[in-house]
Design an enzyme around this catalytic site. Sequence first.
Site, PDB file in Angstrom:
ATOM      1  N   HIS A   1      31.527  35.603  50.191  1.00 27.58           N
ATOM      2  CA  HIS A   1      31.000  34.236  50.099  1.00 27.58           C
ATOM      3  C   HIS A   1      29.468  34.287  50.033  1.00 27.58           C
ATOM      4  O   HIS A   1      28.835  35.028  50.789  1.00 27.58           O
ATOM      5  CB  HIS A   1      31.453  33.430  51.323  1.00 27.58           C
TER       6      HIS A   1
ATOM      7  N   LYS B   1      52.087  24.903  45.902  1.00 27.25           N
ATOM      8  CA  LYS B   1      51.293  26.098  46.182  1.00 27.25           C
ATOM      9  C   LYS B   1      52.196  27.194  46.747  1.00 27.25           C
ATOM     10  O   LYS B   1      52.046  28.371  46.426  1.00 27.25           O
ATOM     11  CB  LYS B   1      50.176  25.751  47.182  1.00 27.25           C
TER      12      LYS B   1
ATOM     13  N   MET C   1      38.704  30.497  43.847  1.00 25.66           N
ATOM     14  CA  MET C   1      38.266  29.226  44.419  1.00 25.66           C
ATOM     15  C   MET C   1      39.442  28.368  44.904  1.00 25.66           C
ATOM     16  O   MET C   1      39.564  27.203  44.534  1.00 25.66           O
ATOM     17  CB  MET C   1      37.388  28.478  43.407  1.00 25.66           C
ATOM     18  N   ARG C   2      40.286  28.977  45.724  1.00 23.30           N
ATOM     19  CA  ARG C   2      41.426  28.246  46.303  1.00 23.30           C
ATOM     20  C   ARG C   2      41.607  28.652  47.738  1.00 23.30           C
ATOM     21  O   ARG C   2      41.380  29.818  48.076  1.00 23.30           O
ATOM     22  CB  ARG C   2      42.731  28.639  45.595  1.00 23.30           C
TER      23      ARG C   2
ATOM     24  N   ASN D   1      32.199  40.543  40.490  1.00 24.86           N
ATOM     25  CA  ASN D   1      32.624  41.301  41.682  1.00 24.86           C
ATOM     26  C   ASN D   1      33.887  42.101  41.382  1.00 24.86           C
ATOM     27  O   ASN D   1      34.040  43.223  41.877  1.00 24.86           O
ATOM     28  CB  ASN D   1      32.845  40.370  42.878  1.00 24.86           C
TER      29      ASN D   1
ATOM     30  N   GLY E   1      33.937  37.143  37.239  1.00 28.89           N
ATOM     31  CA  GLY E   1      34.525  38.433  37.587  1.00 28.89           C
ATOM     32  C   GLY E   1      33.545  39.575  37.739  1.00 28.89           C
ATOM     33  O   GLY E   1      33.923  40.736  37.608  1.00 28.89           O
TER      34      GLY E   1
ATOM     35  N   ASN F   1      37.398  38.077  51.839  1.00 24.89           N
ATOM     36  CA  ASN F   1      36.719  37.216  50.865  1.00 24.89           C
ATOM     37  C   ASN F   1      35.218  37.493  50.900  1.00 24.89           C
ATOM     38  O   ASN F   1      34.675  37.871  51.940  1.00 24.89           O
ATOM     39  CB  ASN F   1      36.966  35.749  51.243  1.00 24.89           C
TER      40      ASN F   1
END
Length: 187
Positions: free
Chosen positions: A109, A65, A90-91, A14, A12, A107
């Site tokens: 990356h 989901k 991470m999904r 970020n 966490g 997002n």
Amino acid sequence: MKNIAIFASGSGTNFEALAQACADGRLDARVVLMVCDKPGAPVIERANRFGVESFVFSPKAYSSKADYEQAIVKMLDERQVDLVCLAGYMRIVSEVLLSAYRGRIINIHPSLLPAFKGAHAVEDAVAYGVKVFGITIHYVDETLDGGKIIAQKAFEYDGDDAAEVHRLGQKIEHALYVQTVSKILSR
Ligand code: GAR
């Protein structure tokens, strides 16, 4: 003032960079929800410290989901969220969340996409022997680490220490995420 939600699965840092920027007034936004799919992840304690409401869930507790994403969409709608920031979540996001928030989910990356997608981007890049690493912020779509690129920043590193690349990259991530969210929210 805009409302943001941050999704995370792990440490966490970020999350903290964005929450701190909101607290300082560098970001004209408030973090109204932190969503975490890993009960016990350190990001939960960070959210508590910032007084940010958490929705922590275990995917196994839901039959699909779609079920847990419906619960998430309901919470985002109720809190009138303008922007969803994935920060080490991470999904892969599915159609339920995308159809409700497409164009409003971003997002971060740890590679120069489209190179080195996936959960081990830094390790893969180090193993490949690249000399220029980087960070990408992009819109989220149904593909893994796909979606239109919003911002990128590169840095050079000549070595094989993945932990060092993570350290160098994370410093860049925190500043780049705050700057990029600020630009998006001011549009
Ligand atoms: C960040 O480095 C982010 O780029 C990466 O997870 C880390 C989370 O760190 N995301 C991905 O690899 C997404 N494919 P944090 O929990 O300290 O913010």
